[in-house]
Design a protein around this motif. Structure first.
Motif, PDB file in Angstrom:
ATOM      1  N   GLU A 292       0.820  -1.178  -0.037  1.00 26.62           N
ATOM      2  CA  GLU A 292      -0.076   0.065  -0.066  1.00 26.62           C
ATOM      3  C   GLU A 292       0.943   1.352   0.001  1.00 26.62           C
ATOM      4  N   ALA A 293       0.451   2.143  -0.755  1.00 31.51           N
ATOM      5  CA  ALA A 293       1.347   3.361  -0.835  1.00 31.51           C
ATOM      6  C   ALA A 293       0.328   4.704  -1.114  1.00 31.51           C
ATOM      7  N   THR A 294       0.902   5.915  -0.852  1.00 29.67           N
ATOM      8  CA  THR A 294       0.337   6.851  -1.037  1.00 29.67           C
ATOM      9  C   THR A 294       0.812   7.833  -2.451  1.00 29.67           C
ATOM     10  N   PRO A 295      -0.056   8.540  -3.126  1.00 30.20           N
ATOM     11  CA  PRO A 295       0.269   9.141  -4.507  1.00 30.20           C
ATOM     12  C   PRO A 295       1.515   9.860  -4.234  1.00 30.20           C
ATOM     13  N   GLY A 296       2.560   9.994  -4.884  1.00 31.37           N
ATOM     14  CA  GLY A 296       3.574  10.910  -4.887  1.00 31.37           C
ATOM     15  C   GLY A 296       4.700  10.293  -3.957  1.00 31.37           C
TER      16      GLY A 296
ATOM     17  N   GLY B  53      -5.173   3.776  -7.771  1.00 30.11           N
ATOM     18  CA  GLY B  53      -5.407   2.414  -8.465  1.00 30.11           C
ATOM     19  C   GLY B  53      -4.615   1.294  -7.939  1.00 30.11           C
ATOM     20  N   ASP B  54      -4.915   0.155  -8.604  1.00 29.32           N
ATOM     21  CA  ASP B  54      -3.918  -1.038  -8.324  1.00 29.32           C
ATOM     22  C   ASP B  54      -2.985  -1.262  -9.441  1.00 29.32           C
ATOM     23  N   TYR B  55      -1.735  -1.411  -9.195  1.00 29.98           N
ATOM     24  CA  TYR B  55      -0.515  -1.314 -10.130  1.00 29.98           C
ATOM     25  C   TYR B  55      -0.027  -2.746 -10.071  1.00 29.98           C
ATOM     26  N   ASN B  56       0.137  -3.358 -11.076  1.00 31.96           N
ATOM     27  CA  ASN B  56       0.603  -4.818 -11.162  1.00 31.96           C
ATOM     28  C   ASN B  56       2.088  -4.539 -11.029  1.00 31.96           C
ATOM     29  N   TYR B  57       2.739  -5.478 -10.251  1.00 33.19           N
ATOM     30  CA  TYR B  57       4.061  -5.504 -10.166  1.00 33.19           C
ATOM     31  C   TYR B  57       4.319  -7.218 -10.329  1.00 33.19           C
ATOM     32  N   LEU B  58       5.421  -7.548 -10.790  1.00 32.82           N
ATOM     33  CA  LEU B  58       5.641  -8.890 -11.237  1.00 32.82           C
ATOM     34  C   LEU B  58       7.254  -9.213 -11.182  1.00 32.82           C
ATOM     35  N   CYS B  59       7.554 -10.572 -11.263  1.00 34.61           N
ATOM     36  CA  CYS B  59       8.842 -11.156 -11.754  1.00 34.61           C
ATOM     37  C   CYS B  59       8.736 -11.600 -12.938  1.00 34.61           C
ATOM     38  N   THR B  60       9.959 -11.233 -13.959  1.00 33.36           N
ATOM     39  CA  THR B  60       9.715 -11.452 -15.268  1.00 33.36           C
ATOM     40  C   THR B  60      10.535 -12.762 -15.628  1.00 33.36           C
ATOM     41  N   PHE B  61      11.358 -13.188 -14.613  1.00 28.69           N
ATOM     42  CA  PHE B  61      12.112 -14.465 -14.777  1.00 28.69           C
ATOM     43  C   PHE B  61      11.227 -15.484 -15.361  1.00 28.69           C
ATOM     44  N   PRO B  62      11.353 -16.144 -16.494  1.00 28.96           N
ATOM     45  CA  PRO B  62      10.310 -17.224 -16.958  1.00 28.96           C
ATOM     46  C   PRO B  62       9.750 -18.079 -16.180  1.00 28.96           C
ATOM     47  N   GLY B  63       8.426 -18.239 -16.252  1.00 24.98           N
ATOM     48  CA  GLY B  63       7.740 -19.053 -15.224  1.00 24.98           C
ATOM     49  C   GLY B  63       7.325 -18.458 -13.829  1.00 24.98           C
ATOM     50  N   HIS B  64       7.812 -17.671 -13.322  1.00 26.62           N
ATOM     51  CA  HIS B  64       7.755 -17.159 -12.074  1.00 26.62           C
ATOM     52  C   HIS B  64       6.287 -16.292 -12.053  1.00 26.62           C
ATOM     53  N   PHE B  65       5.902 -15.546 -12.841  1.00 25.29           N
ATOM     54  CA  PHE B  65       4.709 -14.884 -12.749  1.00 25.29           C
ATOM     55  C   PHE B  65       3.346 -15.880 -12.652  1.00 25.29           C
ATOM     56  N   ALA B  66       3.533 -16.933 -13.459  1.00 21.83           N
ATOM     57  CA  ALA B  66       2.618 -17.935 -13.669  1.00 21.83           C
ATOM     58  C   ALA B  66       2.504 -18.602 -12.118  1.00 21.83           C
ATOM     59  N   ALA B  67       3.780 -18.800 -11.772  1.00 18.08           N
ATOM     60  CA  ALA B  67       3.895 -19.429 -10.249  1.00 18.08           C
ATOM     61  C   ALA B  67       3.317 -18.408  -9.136  1.00 18.08           C
ATOM     62  N   GLY B  68       3.233 -17.353  -9.459  1.00 14.22           N
ATOM     63  CA  GLY B  68       2.379 -16.570  -8.341  1.00 14.22           C
ATOM     64  C   GLY B  68       3.460 -15.444  -8.044  1.00 14.22           C
ATOM     65  N   MET B  69       4.458 -15.314  -8.658  1.00 19.93           N
ATOM     66  CA  MET B  69       5.319 -14.159  -8.223  1.00 19.93           C
ATOM     67  C   MET B  69       4.993 -12.804  -8.750  1.00 19.93           C
ATOM     68  N   LYS B  70       3.874 -12.309  -8.080  1.00 21.96           N
ATOM     69  CA  LYS B  70       3.254 -11.181  -8.663  1.00 21.96           C
ATOM     70  C   LYS B  70       2.509 -10.511  -7.270  1.00 21.96           C
ATOM     71  N   GLY B  71       2.168  -9.094  -7.578  1.00 26.41           N
ATOM     72  CA  GLY B  71       1.320  -8.686  -6.518  1.00 26.41           C
ATOM     73  C   GLY B  71       0.857  -7.285  -6.969  1.00 26.41           C
ATOM     74  N   LYS B  72       0.402  -6.417  -6.196  1.00 24.90           N
ATOM     75  CA  LYS B  72      -0.276  -5.029  -6.409  1.00 24.90           C
ATOM     76  C   LYS B  72       0.034  -4.223  -5.439  1.00 24.90           C
ATOM     77  N   LEU B  73       0.558  -3.026  -6.172  1.00 22.40           N
ATOM     78  CA  LEU B  73       1.004  -1.810  -5.539  1.00 22.40           C
ATOM     79  C   LEU B  73      -0.386  -1.034  -5.258  1.00 22.40           C
ATOM     80  N   VAL B  74      -1.155  -0.800  -4.264  1.00 18.91           N
ATOM     81  CA  VAL B  74      -2.368  -0.302  -4.188  1.00 18.91           C
ATOM     82  C   VAL B  74      -1.984   1.064  -3.718  1.00 18.91           C
ATOM     83  N   VAL B  75      -2.276   2.042  -4.691  1.00 20.96           N
ATOM     84  CA  VAL B  75      -2.199   3.540  -4.447  1.00 20.96           C
ATOM     85  C   VAL B  75      -3.548   4.116  -3.962  1.00 20.96           C
ATOM     86  N   GLN B  76      -3.503   4.692  -2.903  1.00 22.14           N
ATOM     87  CA  GLN B  76      -4.782   5.303  -2.507  1.00 22.14           C
ATOM     88  C   GLN B  76      -4.308   6.530  -1.416  1.00 22.14           C
TER      89      GLN B  76
END
Ligand SMILES: [Cu+2]
Length: 185
Positions: free
Chosen positions: A79-83, A162-185
């Motif tokens: 969770e983060a605040t704008p700016g 909003g909810d910004y997606n972040y992920l690991c782009t090493f092959p296969g890792h996103f599919a395995a769940g290496m991801k999350g959301k930066l929630v800006v509010q």
């Protein structure tokens, strides 16, 4: 009233500014003292972003145990605040060689589909899995961290909520769940 509140420190600053040479120095000091919140993330062989117990406030729930027996908390949202300024520090915990197990942290712009992004990223091995043709879709990213390595990036949180997606782009890792959301509010 509002304008005056804003103006007073500025006027005080200008009054205290004797010569033109002092101004750049003062601006530099201001930039250095700007607060940065550091978030320590660990990438584990289970292809998940995790945090240590003290990172609980980041909205974690599930416990992840590594093969070495260490216990971490699954990180799903930040969770983060704008700016706001965030320093994302990612450490890979693994005994595997970097070619087999590496992690990065890639923050995508709003509306960019992480699944399609990761397909492109898979082909970008020579660029640490950051697809060069898609840099416009990326807000910030770290380099790749192999076992025992730490990478970091400082990002200014977007002003748009909003909810910004972040992920690991090493092959296969996103599919395995290496991801999350930066929630800006
Ligand atoms: Cu990864």
């Amino acid at each position: 009233m509002h304008l005056l509140t804003y103006m007073l420190p500025l006027l005080a600053f200008l009054a205290g500014c004797g010569g033109g040479e002092q101004q750049p120095q003062s601006q530099e000091t201001q930039a250095q003292t700007q607060e940065i919140r550091t978030i320590d993330i660990i990438g584990v062989d289970q292809m998940k972003y995790v945090v240590k117990e003290e990172g609980k406030l980041l909205g974690t729930a599930e416990t992840i145990k590594t093969s070495g027996g260490d216990s971490y908390l699954l990180l799903q949202t930040i969770e983060a605040t704008p700016g706001e300024k965030l320093r994302i520090r990612l450490t890979t915990v693994s005994d595997l060689p970097a070619t087999a197990m590496g992690h990065n942290w890639v923050l995508l712009k709003l509306g960019i589909d992480p699944a399609s992004f990761t397909k492109e990223a898979m082909k970008a091995k020579s660029n640490e899995y950051i697809p060069e043709g898609r840099t416009d879709d990326v807000i910030a990213h770290t380099g790749l961290a192999g076992g025992g390595e730490t990478v970091e990036v400082t990002v200014t949180v977007p002003e748009k909520t909003g909810d910004y997606n972040y992920l690991c782009t090493f092959p296969g890792h996103f599919a395995a769940g290496m991801k999350g959301k930066l929630v800006v509010q």
